[in-house]
Design an enzyme around this catalytic site. Structure first.
Site, PDB file in Angstrom:
ATOM      1  N   VAL A  44       0.836  -1.196   0.000  1.00 46.89           N
ATOM      2  CA  VAL A  44       0.000   0.000   0.000  1.00 46.89           C
ATOM      3  C   VAL A  44       0.874   1.252   0.000  1.00 46.89           C
ATOM      4  O   VAL A  44       1.935   1.290   0.620  1.00 46.89           O
ATOM      5  CB  VAL A  44      -0.947   0.036   1.215  1.00 46.89           C
ATOM      6  CG1 VAL A  44      -1.902  -1.141   1.180  1.00 46.89           C
ATOM      7  CG2 VAL A  44      -0.186   0.076   2.531  1.00 46.89           C
ATOM      8  N   GLY A  68      -3.399 -10.261   2.678  1.00 50.27           N
ATOM      9  CA  GLY A  68      -2.335  -9.827   1.789  1.00 50.27           C
ATOM     10  C   GLY A  68      -1.371  -8.988   2.604  1.00 50.27           C
ATOM     11  O   GLY A  68      -1.657  -7.840   2.948  1.00 50.27           O
ATOM     12  N   VAL A  73       4.011  -3.788   5.333  1.00 54.85           N
ATOM     13  CA  VAL A  73       3.792  -2.345   5.237  1.00 54.85           C
ATOM     14  C   VAL A  73       2.410  -1.968   5.762  1.00 54.85           C
ATOM     15  O   VAL A  73       2.259  -1.086   6.620  1.00 54.85           O
ATOM     16  CB  VAL A  73       3.990  -1.852   3.784  1.00 54.85           C
ATOM     17  CG1 VAL A  73       3.629  -0.376   3.674  1.00 54.85           C
ATOM     18  CG2 VAL A  73       5.428  -2.086   3.344  1.00 54.85           C
ATOM     19  N   ASP A  92      -1.670 -14.516   4.314  1.00 54.82           N
ATOM     20  CA  ASP A  92      -1.048 -14.397   3.002  1.00 54.82           C
ATOM     21  C   ASP A  92      -0.802 -15.791   2.434  1.00 54.82           C
ATOM     22  O   ASP A  92      -0.606 -16.754   3.187  1.00 54.82           O
ATOM     23  CB  ASP A  92       0.279 -13.635   3.079  1.00 54.82           C
ATOM     24  CG  ASP A  92       0.616 -12.921   1.770  1.00 54.82           C
ATOM     25  OD1 ASP A  92       0.500 -13.553   0.702  1.00 54.82           O
ATOM     26  OD2 ASP A  92       1.008 -11.740   1.808  1.00 54.82           O
ATOM     27  N   HIS A 166      -7.761  -2.534  -1.292  1.00 54.29           N
ATOM     28  CA  HIS A 166      -6.803  -1.636  -1.937  1.00 54.29           C
ATOM     29  C   HIS A 166      -6.476  -2.103  -3.349  1.00 54.29           C
ATOM     30  O   HIS A 166      -6.263  -3.287  -3.596  1.00 54.29           O
ATOM     31  CB  HIS A 166      -5.514  -1.595  -1.112  1.00 54.29           C
ATOM     32  CG  HIS A 166      -4.368  -0.930  -1.809  1.00 54.29           C
ATOM     33  ND1 HIS A 166      -3.326  -1.624  -2.369  1.00 54.29           N
ATOM     34  CD2 HIS A 166      -4.117   0.380  -2.058  1.00 54.29           C
ATOM     35  CE1 HIS A 166      -2.475  -0.773  -2.916  1.00 54.29           C
ATOM     36  NE2 HIS A 166      -2.935   0.442  -2.745  1.00 54.29           N
TER      37      HIS A 166
END
Length: 218
Positions: A44, A68, A73, A92, A166
């Site tokens: 992101v 994910g 981050v 993930d 996102h």
């Protein structure tokens, strides 16, 4: 706290300035560098990460799911906004990204008890998570992996909680009627499902690669 600029986004427009406004410390900058080097979906953007932190802080989030990992981050940004006793669950399907996430969390000094890292697909893991128990569910990565499970994702969110996704504006394909690639189709189906859900109030924020935000009605 020592701070460092996030990635320098080219240009002088509002989106570029928004990314520069969102300050990332050296640990976040290092996590972003590792995640980008691994390839796959990009982590992101700083402006999106800062928005996730604001959403977490606004809901005083104690239980958050990140689908994910993006090399940690998004997780580091979410932890900035979460309560000090909050627990972040990270899911993930890429073991390299999970290893990078574990490194980022360790570098940031996050106590092990504040995070759960799970390797597996949404289809495998979502049924193991408690419905209605999460303040925030933040999705990133390939939409085809989680879009078919939109109902289960919404079901995880408590009343008044928020779901984010996102990347839907990446490549500017959403408004192109001729775009029929699998990723764009998955984004359109997910966005339609969220918009038509009467239990949700939703909006698309044109920051970074685009952030779909939906809050479950109380």
């Amino acid at each position: 706290m020592t701070i460092a600029e996030g990635p320098r986004t080219g240009g002088t427009g509002g989106a570029a300035w928004a990314d520069r406004y969102a300050v990332e410390d050296p640990v976040l900058v290092a996590a972003r560098t590792r995640a980008t080097a691994l390839g796959g979906p990009l982590p992101v953007e700083p402006a999106v990460g800062a928005t996730l932190a604001v959403l977490a802080a606004g809901s005083r989030a104690r239980a958050v799911v990140s689908i994910g990992s993006g090399g940690g981050v998004a997780g580091l940004w979410l932890l900035r906004g979460m309560r000090p006793d909050g627990v972040l669950t990270v899911l993930d399907t890429d073991p390299a990204q999970l290893r990078a996430t574990r490194q980022a969390l360790a570098d940031a000094g996050v106590p092990p008890g504040r995070t759960r890292l799970i390797f597996g697909t949404p289809a495998e893991v979502l049924p193991r998570l408690s419905p209605g128990a999460y303040d925030l569910v933040a999705c990133a990565g390939q939409p085809a992996e989680y879009a078919p499970h939109a109902g289960a994702l919404v079901g995880l969110v408590r009343p008044g909680g928020t779901l984010t996704c996102h990347g839907l504006l990446a490549g500017d394909r959403m408004g192109d009627r001729a775009a029929r690639d699998p990723e764009t189709v998955a984004w359109r189906e997910l966005a339609r499902t969220v918009r038509e859900d009467e239990d949700l109030v939703s909006a698309v924020l044109p920051i970074g690669a685009g952030l779909l935000v939906a809050t479950r009605r109380s």
